[in-house]
Each structure stands twice: as structure tokens, then as C-alpha cells.
Design an enzyme around this catalytic site. Structure first.
Site, PDB file in Angstrom:
ATOM      1  N   ASP A 104      46.220  52.320  43.758  1.00 19.54           N
ATOM      2  CA  ASP A 104      45.096  52.656  42.889  1.00 19.54           C
ATOM      3  C   ASP A 104      44.237  53.690  43.605  1.00 19.54           C
ATOM      4  O   ASP A 104      43.829  53.475  44.756  1.00 19.54           O
ATOM      5  CB  ASP A 104      44.267  51.413  42.571  1.00 19.54           C
ATOM      6  CG  ASP A 104      44.983  50.457  41.635  1.00 19.54           C
ATOM      7  OD1 ASP A 104      46.138  50.746  41.262  1.00 19.54           O
ATOM      8  OD2 ASP A 104      44.400  49.415  41.283  1.00 19.54           O
ATOM      9  N   ASP A 153      45.740  46.600  28.643  1.00 24.73           N
ATOM     10  CA  ASP A 153      44.853  45.847  29.536  1.00 24.73           C
ATOM     11  C   ASP A 153      43.990  44.946  28.663  1.00 24.73           C
ATOM     12  O   ASP A 153      43.339  45.426  27.735  1.00 24.73           O
ATOM     13  CB  ASP A 153      43.970  46.800  30.338  1.00 24.73           C
ATOM     14  CG  ASP A 153      44.777  47.884  31.045  1.00 24.73           C
ATOM     15  OD1 ASP A 153      45.903  47.572  31.469  1.00 24.73           O
ATOM     16  OD2 ASP A 153      44.281  49.015  31.164  1.00 24.73           O
TER      17      ASP A 153
END
Length: 240
Positions: A8, A129
Site C-alpha cells: 500500500d 470494499d
């Protein structure tokens, strides 16, 4: 089942967030490309990259870090975060990315997902998500009324290569994945489903592998950085 190590990216560094909170970022490596090489050396088959700043900005922000990873590794990589138009999709694929992940636009402009999947077979994934089963967009800053499983089913016949399902409540929290909901999604569609969020041990991986649903793989980040999960051991377990 494939294990996708996660990198990330925030401000050019490899970080992990707690439940998607940009103010709760832990920097694990100042050099994301070096981190990618470490994962590659352990034998991973894929890399999972996220441009966190890009997810909020709606455009690529950590492009330099992503490009460095692509130049220095031979492992196929998928990228999400800030990819919201065809030009950006084409740009990343031209730079050697194996797969782009479309998240916010899957809710706001589903026709773009369908157009891209048709134009680039096997290279378009949908990132779903969710918080309590409802889809979140714009870097998880906005929770919608859209049901996560219904969104996945809406792309069933459009040539989408994979669905990456992230349970936001579990992400970065080291509390284990939401096996039940992930399995339900995988059983609801024929599109390959990749589990994300909360994978923190070998037992978590085994639970996903043995959940009774045809999962394509699982993404893990913090557990690999913290040492709670040994990448080579995890890869061997999933192959066994």
C-alpha cells in the site's frame, strides 16, 4: 489459492492503514520497490498494489513508486486506487501492469468497467470494499447503500477478471478475515473472488482455503510486515 502480498503506497512509501484511516498509517518500507523484490524472492506469484493517495485524489499520485516496482520486478502486479477513466487504465497497462482494479467507478460508472473489460480481456478487476455489507467508495471515505454481493453479481457476464472483496472493518486490524461473507460472495458469482482484509495468520489462510467456496486467493499486508505470517511458509501451505 494464490496469496497476494500487499504494498500500500502513501507519499511514496509502503505503509499499512488501520481500517482504511489515512491518519493511522504505519510506514514499513521507505523503498516500495525493495519491498516488492523481497516478496518476489520468497516466491510470490502476484503483487497487490494500492495507491492510497490516489484513491482519495481520484487520480494516480504514487505513480513513480508503482513504476519503480514494475521496472525492478518480473512478478505480475495488480493496482487499485485513483483509476477512474479509460486513459488511466490504458496508461497503466502500457507500463506493464498485469491488472487494474476499478473500485469507485464500479459504483459510479459501471459502464466504464464493462467497456474496459471488453477492451482489455483478463486485465480488469473490480474492487469491492464494504463495511457491514455495504460498498464504500473514494478511499472508503463514503459508504453507499449498494449491497456488495449485488454489485458483484451485476458484473457477472461482463468479462471481469476478478473481484477483490475487502472487509473494511477487518483491514489492517489483525482480527482475521470475514470468511463467511467472503465465501457467500464467491458462491454468488462465477467471477474469481480474492479475499482482502484481516488475513493475519496461517490459520486465516487455511480457513479461507477450506471455506467451501472457490476463492481465487487472498491478500495479506500487515501480517507479512509484522512477521505474524511468513510469506514462504504461507505460499507452501496454499500449494500443499
Amino acid at each position: 489459492m494464490i496469496l497476494y502480498p500487499a504494498i500500500d503506497l502513501k507519499d511514496g512509501k509502503a505503509v499499512r492503514l488501520l481500517r482504511g484511516d489515512m491518519d493511522k498509517a504505519t510506514v514499513f518500507n521507505d523503498d516500495p520497490a525493495a519491498q516488492a523484490l523481497e516478496f518476489m524472492a520468497s516466491g510470490c506469484e502476484w503483487l497487490h498494489l494500492v495507491d492510497l493517495n490516489g484513491a482519495f485524489a481520484g487520480e494516480p499520485v504514487n505513480a513513480a513508486a508503482v513504476e519503480a516496482i514494475l521496472k525492478q520486478t518480473q512478478t505480475p502486479a495488480q493496482l487499485g486506487g485513483g483509476i477512474r477513466d479509460m486513459a488511466t487504465i490504458e496508461m497503466w497497462l502500457s507500463k506493464g501492469l498485469a491488472r487494474v482494479i476499478l473500485g469507485t467507478v464500479a459504483v459510479e460508472k459501471p459502464e466504464l468497467v464493462r467497456e474496459a473489460a471488453k477492451a482489455f480481456p483478463g486485465k480488469i478487476a473490480v474492487g469491492i470494499d464494504a463495511k457491514d455489507g455495504k460498498v464504500a467508495t473514494k478511499g472508503w471515505a463514503e459508504v453507499t447503500d449498494v449491497d456488495a454481493v449485488e454489485l458483484a453479481k451485476s458484473f457477472e457476464n461482463d468479462g471481469v477478471a476478478a473481484i477483490i472483496y475487502t472487509d473494511i472493518n477487518r483491514d489492517g486490524a489483525m482480527q482475521g478475515p470475514n470468511v463467511e461473507y467472503t465465501a457467500a460472495m464467491a458462491n454468488a458469482v462465477t467471477i474469481p473472488v480474492i479475499a482482502s482484509g484481516g488475513v493475519s495468520s496461517l490459520d486465516d489462510l487455511k480457513a479461507l482455503r477450506d471455506c467451501g467456496a472457490p476463492l481465487n486467493g487472498a491478500i495479506s499486508g500487515r501480517a507479512l510486515y509484522d512477521g505474524a505470517l511468513d510469506l514462504k511458509q504461507a505460499l507452501d501451505t496454499l500449494k500443499g
